[in-house]
Write a protein that holds these residues in place. Structure first.
Motif, mmCIF file in Angstrom:
data_model
loop_
_atom_site.group_PDB
_atom_site.id
_atom_site.type_symbol
_atom_site.label_atom_id
_atom_site.label_comp_id
_atom_site.label_asym_id
_atom_site.label_seq_id
_atom_site.Cartn_x
_atom_site.Cartn_y
_atom_site.Cartn_z
ATOM 1 N N THR A 57 4.265 11.691 -11.420
ATOM 2 C CA THR A 57 4.128 13.137 -11.283
ATOM 3 C C THR A 57 3.751 13.489 -9.842
ATOM 4 O O THR A 57 3.269 12.643 -9.083
ATOM 5 N N ARG A 58 4.008 14.750 -9.501
ATOM 6 C CA ARG A 58 3.551 15.289 -8.223
ATOM 7 C C ARG A 58 3.387 16.794 -8.395
ATOM 8 O O ARG A 58 3.916 17.398 -9.336
ATOM 9 N N ILE B 32 15.955 7.714 -20.739
ATOM 10 C CA ILE B 32 14.995 8.283 -19.798
ATOM 11 C C ILE B 32 15.486 9.656 -19.346
ATOM 12 O O ILE B 32 16.633 9.796 -18.921
ATOM 13 N N PRO B 33 14.641 10.667 -19.420
ATOM 14 C CA PRO B 33 15.076 12.011 -19.040
ATOM 15 C C PRO B 33 15.326 12.114 -17.541
ATOM 16 O O PRO B 33 14.779 11.341 -16.756
ATOM 17 N N PRO B 34 16.135 13.055 -17.130
ATOM 18 C CA PRO B 34 16.389 13.242 -15.698
ATOM 19 C C PRO B 34 15.131 13.718 -14.980
ATOM 20 O O PRO B 34 14.242 14.320 -15.585
ATOM 21 N N ASP B 35 15.091 13.446 -13.696
ATOM 22 C CA ASP B 35 13.950 13.889 -12.894
ATOM 23 C C ASP B 35 13.872 15.411 -12.849
ATOM 24 O O ASP B 35 14.891 16.104 -12.866
ATOM 25 N N THR B 36 12.649 15.900 -12.770
ATOM 26 C CA THR B 36 12.416 17.298 -12.441
ATOM 27 C C THR B 36 11.720 17.324 -11.082
ATOM 28 O O THR B 36 11.477 16.275 -10.467
ATOM 29 N N VAL B 37 11.375 18.491 -10.623
ATOM 30 C CA VAL B 37 10.694 18.595 -9.332
ATOM 31 C C VAL B 37 9.348 17.887 -9.367
ATOM 32 O O VAL B 37 8.914 17.295 -8.377
ATOM 33 N N THR B 38 8.690 17.893 -10.529
ATOM 34 C CA THR B 38 7.312 17.387 -10.593
ATOM 35 C C THR B 38 7.129 16.188 -11.516
ATOM 36 O O THR B 38 6.009 15.697 -11.653
ATOM 37 N N GLY C 283 8.592 17.660 -2.346
ATOM 38 C CA GLY C 283 8.217 17.219 -1.008
ATOM 39 C C GLY C 283 6.876 16.537 -0.935
ATOM 40 O O GLY C 283 6.538 15.945 0.097
ATOM 41 N N GLN C 284 6.091 16.575 -2.013
ATOM 42 C CA GLN C 284 4.800 15.912 -2.009
ATOM 43 C C GLN C 284 4.932 14.476 -2.526
ATOM 44 O O GLN C 284 5.969 14.067 -3.030
ATOM 45 N N ALA C 285 3.853 13.725 -2.392
ATOM 46 C CA ALA C 285 3.869 12.319 -2.779
ATOM 47 C C ALA C 285 3.850 12.163 -4.293
ATOM 48 O O ALA C 285 3.149 12.895 -4.994
ATOM 49 N N TRP C 286 4.652 11.209 -4.783
ATOM 50 C CA TRP C 286 4.607 10.849 -6.193
ATOM 51 C C TRP C 286 3.412 9.957 -6.446
ATOM 52 O O TRP C 286 3.014 9.165 -5.585
ATOM 53 N N ARG D 39 0.853 -1.187 0.000
ATOM 54 C CA ARG D 39 0.000 0.000 0.000
ATOM 55 C C ARG D 39 0.890 1.237 0.000
ATOM 56 O O ARG D 39 2.049 1.177 0.437
ATOM 57 N N PRO D 40 0.374 2.361 -0.484
ATOM 58 C CA PRO D 40 1.204 3.574 -0.473
ATOM 59 C C PRO D 40 1.779 3.895 0.903
ATOM 60 O O PRO D 40 2.919 4.365 1.010
ATOM 61 N N ALA D 41 1.011 3.636 1.954
ATOM 62 C CA ALA D 41 1.490 3.938 3.299
ATOM 63 C C ALA D 41 2.680 3.076 3.708
ATOM 64 O O ALA D 41 3.384 3.401 4.671
ATOM 65 N N ASP D 42 2.915 1.989 2.980
ATOM 66 C CA ASP D 42 4.029 1.101 3.310
ATOM 67 C C ASP D 42 5.375 1.606 2.802
ATOM 68 O O ASP D 42 6.421 1.038 3.143
ATOM 69 N N VAL D 43 5.379 2.633 1.941
ATOM 70 C CA VAL D 43 6.619 3.106 1.332
ATOM 71 C C VAL D 43 6.769 4.609 1.565
ATOM 72 O O VAL D 43 5.829 5.292 1.974
ATOM 73 N N ASP D 44 7.971 5.100 1.318
ATOM 74 C CA ASP D 44 8.220 6.540 1.334
ATOM 75 C C ASP D 44 7.660 7.118 0.034
ATOM 76 O O ASP D 44 8.244 6.934 -1.037
ATOM 77 N N GLN D 45 6.530 7.807 0.123
ATOM 78 C CA GLN D 45 5.853 8.272 -1.074
ATOM 79 C C GLN D 45 6.562 9.446 -1.745
ATOM 80 O O GLN D 45 6.182 9.852 -2.847
ATOM 81 N N ARG D 46 7.599 9.976 -1.126
ATOM 82 C CA ARG D 46 8.420 11.008 -1.760
ATOM 83 C C ARG D 46 9.566 10.393 -2.561
ATOM 84 O O ARG D 46 10.350 11.113 -3.172
ATOM 85 N N ASP D 47 9.628 9.053 -2.547
ATOM 86 C CA ASP D 47 10.657 8.307 -3.276
ATOM 87 C C ASP D 47 10.020 7.740 -4.544
ATOM 88 O O ASP D 47 9.190 6.825 -4.475
ATOM 89 N N ALA D 48 10.401 8.272 -5.704
ATOM 90 C CA ALA D 48 9.792 7.832 -6.963
ATOM 91 C C ALA D 48 10.045 6.347 -7.218
ATOM 92 O O ALA D 48 9.176 5.646 -7.745
ATOM 93 N N ASP D 49 11.238 5.851 -6.856
ATOM 94 C CA ASP D 49 11.535 4.428 -7.036
ATOM 95 C C ASP D 49 10.545 3.569 -6.255
ATOM 96 O O ASP D 49 10.006 2.583 -6.769
ATOM 97 N N ALA D 50 10.330 3.917 -5.003
ATOM 98 C CA ALA D 50 9.463 3.120 -4.148
ATOM 99 C C ALA D 50 8.022 3.134 -4.638
ATOM 100 O O ALA D 50 7.329 2.106 -4.614
#
Length: 221
Positions: free
Chosen positions: A205-206, A167-173, A210-213, A80-91
């Motif tokens: 996307t986010r 794959i393009p580099p990450d942006t903030v969003t 600092g917000q959840a992916w 579930r989303p609560a099981d992972v760090d939602q600010r981590d795109a990999d997770a």
């Protein structure tokens, strides 16, 4: 089928998760008996195609479906989303893909239920969740699902990072990730089916740093 040409992730932003086509047994048959879902892409991008762990389309003589199962919680544990760090795109990518490829023929009436589970759990953006919930399979699950259901099978899902220089580099969003997803069906009668592996491109996307992916698109090849 493996497509050796690597799609440009920038063009895959408009790609619809190929499972949407194959869930209802409406993939473009490959002649091998497996589903082949052809995802649509932006005109400037090469088409992404994929053969997934989802069941094959119904063919002649397969009009009689198995009794419909009641959708519910699969016997296999799913994150579930609560099981992972939602600010981590990999997770978040890993968790969403695990749910999307976890099928249970005892609790599910077809592979579509896995997409609905991912949507209901909160792994996806609202727009992508609406697309998966709103998909209406146009035929009964095909021969592969029927075989799995005969063994009361569920899938175990394993993932391996598949880096891609395109794959393009990450942006903030926005972030892109690529994973090799393997789904292995196991029956309650100790039957084990052939594992299937696809490469999944995930767009996340986010709204702000600092917000959840959330997963906005998945394309497979």
């Amino acid at each position: 089928m493996t497509v050796r040409r690597t799609p440009d992730p920038r063009g895959l932003a408009a790609v619809t998760f190929a499972l949407l086509l194959a869930l209802g047994g409406c993939g473009s048959g490959s002649g091998s008996g497996d589903d082949t879902g052809a995802a649509s892409a932006a005109p400037s991008a090469p088409a992404a195609t994929g053969t997934g762990p989802y069941p094959s389309p119904s063919g002649p003589g397969e009009a009689t479906p198995l009794p419909t199962a009641t959708p519910g919680t699969p016997r296999v544990d799913v994150p579930r989303p609560a099981d992972v760090d939602q600010r981590d795109a990999d997770a978040v990518a890993r968790g969403a893909l695990t749910v999307l490829w976890t099928f249970d023929t005892v609790t599910d009436s077809g592979p579509h239920d896995a997409g609905v589970r991912a949507a209901d759990a909160g792994w996806l953006t609202p727009a992508y969740a609406r697309r998966l919930r709103g998909h209406q399979p146009r035929s009964v699950p095909g021969a592969q699902w029927r075989e799995w259901a005969g063994h009361r099978a569920a899938t175990d899902v394993t993932l391996e990072r598949a880096p891609d220089a395109a794959i393009p580099p990450d942006t903030v969003t926005e972030a892109w990730r690529q994973w090799a997803v393997t789904a292995s069906p196991h029956g309650s009668d100790r039957w084990t089916g052939e594992p299937t592996t696809v490469v999944a491109y995930v767009r996340l996307t986010r709204a702000a740093a600092g917000q959840a992916w959330r997963v906005a698109d998945v394309a497979v090849r």
